[in-house]
Design a protein around this motif. Structure first.
Motif, PDB file in Angstrom:
ATOM      1  N   ASN A  50      14.130  78.708  -0.815  1.00  0.00           N
ATOM      2  CA  ASN A  50      15.305  78.684   0.059  1.00  0.00           C
ATOM      3  C   ASN A  50      15.430  77.360   0.819  1.00  0.00           C
ATOM      4  O   ASN A  50      16.542  76.946   1.166  1.00  0.00           O
ATOM      5  CB  ASN A  50      15.253  79.854   1.047  1.00  0.00           C
ATOM      6  CG  ASN A  50      15.317  81.191   0.330  1.00  0.00           C
ATOM      7  OD1 ASN A  50      16.317  81.542  -0.282  1.00  0.00           O
ATOM      8  ND2 ASN A  50      14.227  81.934   0.378  1.00  0.00           N
ATOM      9  N   SER A 107      17.465  75.060  -1.400  1.00  0.00           N
ATOM     10  CA  SER A 107      18.650  75.666  -2.024  1.00  0.00           C
ATOM     11  C   SER A 107      19.798  74.672  -2.194  1.00  0.00           C
ATOM     12  O   SER A 107      20.575  74.769  -3.150  1.00  0.00           O
ATOM     13  CB  SER A 107      19.116  76.880  -1.216  1.00  0.00           C
ATOM     14  OG  SER A 107      19.474  76.504   0.100  1.00  0.00           O
ATOM     15  N   ASN A 120      20.868  74.713  -5.994  1.00  0.00           N
ATOM     16  CA  ASN A 120      22.172  75.300  -6.318  1.00  0.00           C
ATOM     17  C   ASN A 120      23.135  74.324  -6.993  1.00  0.00           C
ATOM     18  O   ASN A 120      24.329  74.571  -7.054  1.00  0.00           O
ATOM     19  CB  ASN A 120      22.815  75.877  -5.059  1.00  0.00           C
ATOM     20  CG  ASN A 120      22.067  77.095  -4.539  1.00  0.00           C
ATOM     21  OD1 ASN A 120      21.276  77.688  -5.251  1.00  0.00           O
ATOM     22  ND2 ASN A 120      22.315  77.460  -3.292  1.00  0.00           N
ATOM     23  N   THR A 121      22.604  73.221  -7.488  1.00  0.00           N
ATOM     24  CA  THR A 121      23.395  72.300  -8.306  1.00  0.00           C
ATOM     25  C   THR A 121      23.098  72.589  -9.779  1.00  0.00           C
ATOM     26  O   THR A 121      22.316  73.490 -10.100  1.00  0.00           O
ATOM     27  CB  THR A 121      23.024  70.835  -7.997  1.00  0.00           C
ATOM     28  OG1 THR A 121      21.666  70.594  -8.443  1.00  0.00           O
ATOM     29  CG2 THR A 121      23.124  70.555  -6.498  1.00  0.00           C
ATOM     30  N   GLU A 122      23.679  71.806 -10.673  1.00  0.00           N
ATOM     31  CA  GLU A 122      23.402  71.973 -12.097  1.00  0.00           C
ATOM     32  C   GLU A 122      22.384  70.947 -12.597  1.00  0.00           C
ATOM     33  O   GLU A 122      22.284  70.679 -13.793  1.00  0.00           O
ATOM     34  CB  GLU A 122      24.700  71.900 -12.901  1.00  0.00           C
ATOM     35  CG  GLU A 122      25.643  73.055 -12.584  1.00  0.00           C
ATOM     36  CD  GLU A 122      26.779  73.184 -13.578  1.00  0.00           C
ATOM     37  OE1 GLU A 122      26.809  72.404 -14.562  1.00  0.00           O
ATOM     38  OE2 GLU A 122      27.615  74.076 -13.380  1.00  0.00           O
ATOM     39  N   ASP A 142      24.966  80.991 -17.043  1.00  0.00           N
ATOM     40  CA  ASP A 142      25.303  81.466 -15.700  1.00  0.00           C
ATOM     41  C   ASP A 142      24.223  80.981 -14.735  1.00  0.00           C
ATOM     42  O   ASP A 142      23.217  81.660 -14.514  1.00  0.00           O
ATOM     43  CB  ASP A 142      25.395  82.995 -15.698  1.00  0.00           C
ATOM     44  CG  ASP A 142      25.934  83.546 -14.372  1.00  0.00           C
ATOM     45  OD1 ASP A 142      25.844  82.840 -13.355  1.00  0.00           O
ATOM     46  OD2 ASP A 142      26.421  84.697 -14.371  1.00  0.00           O
ATOM     47  N   HIS A 143      24.426  79.801 -14.183  1.00  0.00           N
ATOM     48  CA  HIS A 143      23.421  79.185 -13.301  1.00  0.00           C
ATOM     49  C   HIS A 143      23.086  80.069 -12.104  1.00  0.00           C
ATOM     50  O   HIS A 143      21.911  80.218 -11.746  1.00  0.00           O
ATOM     51  CB  HIS A 143      23.916  77.818 -12.817  1.00  0.00           C
ATOM     52  CG  HIS A 143      23.886  76.765 -13.875  1.00  0.00           C
ATOM     53  ND1 HIS A 143      23.021  75.697 -13.846  1.00  0.00           N
ATOM     54  CD2 HIS A 143      24.628  76.601 -15.009  1.00  0.00           C
ATOM     55  CE1 HIS A 143      23.217  74.928 -14.888  1.00  0.00           C
ATOM     56  NE2 HIS A 143      24.196  75.459 -15.617  1.00  0.00           N
ATOM     57  N   ASP A 144      24.087  80.637 -11.486  1.00  0.00           N
ATOM     58  CA  ASP A 144      23.858  81.455 -10.286  1.00  0.00           C
ATOM     59  C   ASP A 144      22.976  82.654 -10.605  1.00  0.00           C
ATOM     60  O   ASP A 144      22.037  82.970  -9.850  1.00  0.00           O
ATOM     61  CB  ASP A 144      25.180  81.928  -9.694  1.00  0.00           C
ATOM     62  CG  ASP A 144      25.986  80.803  -9.069  1.00  0.00           C
ATOM     63  OD1 ASP A 144      25.364  79.775  -8.696  1.00  0.00           O
ATOM     64  OD2 ASP A 144      27.213  80.932  -8.955  1.00  0.00           O
ATOM     65  N   ALA A 145      23.261  83.347 -11.693  1.00  0.00           N
ATOM     66  CA  ALA A 145      22.492  84.543 -12.051  1.00  0.00           C
ATOM     67  C   ALA A 145      21.045  84.191 -12.379  1.00  0.00           C
ATOM     68  O   ALA A 145      20.111  84.911 -11.994  1.00  0.00           O
ATOM     69  CB  ALA A 145      23.150  85.249 -13.238  1.00  0.00           C
ATOM     70  N   ARG A 186      19.302  81.506 -11.287  1.00  0.00           N
ATOM     71  CA  ARG A 186      18.602  81.131 -10.046  1.00  0.00           C
ATOM     72  C   ARG A 186      18.237  82.368  -9.230  1.00  0.00           C
ATOM     73  O   ARG A 186      17.140  82.464  -8.663  1.00  0.00           O
ATOM     74  CB  ARG A 186      19.474  80.189  -9.218  1.00  0.00           C
ATOM     75  CG  ARG A 186      19.508  78.757  -9.737  1.00  0.00           C
ATOM     76  CD  ARG A 186      20.188  77.841  -8.743  1.00  0.00           C
ATOM     77  NE  ARG A 186      21.608  78.100  -8.644  1.00  0.00           N
ATOM     78  CZ  ARG A 186      22.551  77.403  -9.277  1.00  0.00           C
ATOM     79  NH1 ARG A 186      22.217  76.408 -10.070  1.00  0.00           N
ATOM     80  NH2 ARG A 186      23.825  77.695  -9.123  1.00  0.00           N
ATOM     81  N   GLU A 187      19.158  83.313  -9.143  1.00  0.00           N
ATOM     82  CA  GLU A 187      18.900  84.523  -8.367  1.00  0.00           C
ATOM     83  C   GLU A 187      17.732  85.299  -8.962  1.00  0.00           C
ATOM     84  O   GLU A 187      16.830  85.742  -8.230  1.00  0.00           O
ATOM     85  CB  GLU A 187      20.159  85.405  -8.353  1.00  0.00           C
ATOM     86  CG  GLU A 187      20.126  86.524  -7.323  1.00  0.00           C
ATOM     87  CD  GLU A 187      20.153  86.017  -5.892  1.00  0.00           C
ATOM     88  OE1 GLU A 187      19.665  86.742  -4.995  1.00  0.00           O
ATOM     89  OE2 GLU A 187      20.661  84.900  -5.658  1.00  0.00           O
ATOM     90  N   TYR A 241      15.218  83.078  -6.267  1.00  0.00           N
ATOM     91  CA  TYR A 241      15.410  83.710  -4.970  1.00  0.00           C
ATOM     92  C   TYR A 241      14.856  85.134  -4.908  1.00  0.00           C
ATOM     93  O   TYR A 241      14.337  85.556  -3.872  1.00  0.00           O
ATOM     94  CB  TYR A 241      16.886  83.668  -4.589  1.00  0.00           C
ATOM     95  CG  TYR A 241      17.411  82.244  -4.528  1.00  0.00           C
ATOM     96  CD1 TYR A 241      16.720  81.259  -3.812  1.00  0.00           C
ATOM     97  CD2 TYR A 241      18.550  81.854  -5.216  1.00  0.00           C
ATOM     98  CE1 TYR A 241      17.174  79.947  -3.766  1.00  0.00           C
ATOM     99  CE2 TYR A 241      19.015  80.541  -5.172  1.00  0.00           C
ATOM    100  CZ  TYR A 241      18.314  79.603  -4.448  1.00  0.00           C
ATOM    101  OH  TYR A 241      18.750  78.303  -4.410  1.00  0.00           O
TER     102      TYR A 241
END
Length: 273
Positions: free
Chosen positions: A85, A88, A92-94, A245-248, A250-251, A255
């Motif tokens: 965190n 982050s 949270n970039t690519e 899906d970068h967000d998925a 990373r989560e 995280y």
């Protein structure tokens, strides 16, 4: 035909039984427990991450662990020890992402896009991101057995990173890369340019022979890359078919596992006992 990665062989080529593997795990555990300097976990997953790269030789695994964490103790800026965190804003970039699927030999696939390096990023930040991602997967038995494929995309790499290429940085970075406990680390360089080829030429003398042997230059020849990494798991920009899906990702890997990653990153070697 790919090697059967479910089988484990020692340095003499002898196939190990489950019982023999367990015996070697216990030998390594005892070596660590008797060492007041090493501050690391002693569960099976932690021990096997160092045993697989050393053909399940406990003494070799113990030495590699000491060398890795001594390097960390002596060069703390090259190692991250906090929660994902805290990073982050960069995570949270690519810039860096782990693919959901594995390559043709069961290795994890990790992509770094150097063209996405933010203006306010330091070399330490970049290394910290690698530490976080590596600790997200190093406890996986399949990753321990098979290793990692690292795709480094040099397209649009900013000139500013040339200041990172100091002899000191390259020396420590190369040594760290050799000691990270991956059984097989394959590095795939894509989208190079004349400027970047010159930068790579500066780096190469600092790399070990072992590391050099595992670097592959593909430029923009995607069929060449596909000999190692199935296009069915790659993003379209590398001749693949996947929407990532970068967000998925990373989560799921960062995280949701932040507490475990922090615990893993806390492993150390105490120099002042």
């Amino acid at each position: 035909m790919p090697e059967n990665k479910s089988l484990v062989f020692d340095k003499n080529g002898k196939q190990l039984t489950e019982e023999e593997m367990q015996e070697r795990i216990e030998v390594l555990r005892k070596l660590i427990q008797d060492d007041k300097h090493l501050q690391v976990r002693t569960d099976v997953n932690w021990l096997t991450r160092f045993l697989y790269p050393t053909k399940f030789e406990p003494e070799d695994a113990y030495k590699r662990m000491i060398d890795y964490y001594k390097l960390k103790a002596e060069n703390p800026k090259f190692y991250f020890t906090e929660s994902p965190n805290k990073m982050s804003h960069f995570l949270n970039t690519e810039l860096k992402i782990l693919l959901p699927d594995r390559d043709l030999n069961g290795r994890r696939v990790f992509i770094t896009k150097m063209g996405e390096v933010p203006n306010n990023m330091s070399l330490t930040d970049l290394i910290n991101m690698d530490d976080i991602w590596m600790e997200a997967v190093l406890d996986e038995p399949e990753t321990q057995k098979n290793g990692l494929s690292s795709i480094i995309d040099l397209s649009k790499t900013p000139w500013a990173i040339s200041k990172w290429l100091t002899p000191g940085n390259m020396r420590v970075g190369s040594k760290k890369a050799d000691l990270v406990p991956f059984t097989d680390l394959q590095i795939h360089i894509v989208n190079t340019s004349p400027f970047l080829n010159a930068a790579i030429a500066l780096i190469f003398p600092f790399l070990s022979t072992h590391t050099k042997e595992h670097i592959h230059f593909h430029y923009t020849d995607w069929p060449s890359l596909h000999k190692f990494v199935n296009p069915d798991i790659l993003p379209k920009e590398y001749g693949g078919t996947q929407e990532i899906d970068h967000d998925a990702i990373r989560e799921k890997y960062l995280y949701n596992n932040a507490s475990t990653i922090v615990k893993n990153l806390s492993a150390n070697y105490k120099l002042d006992l």
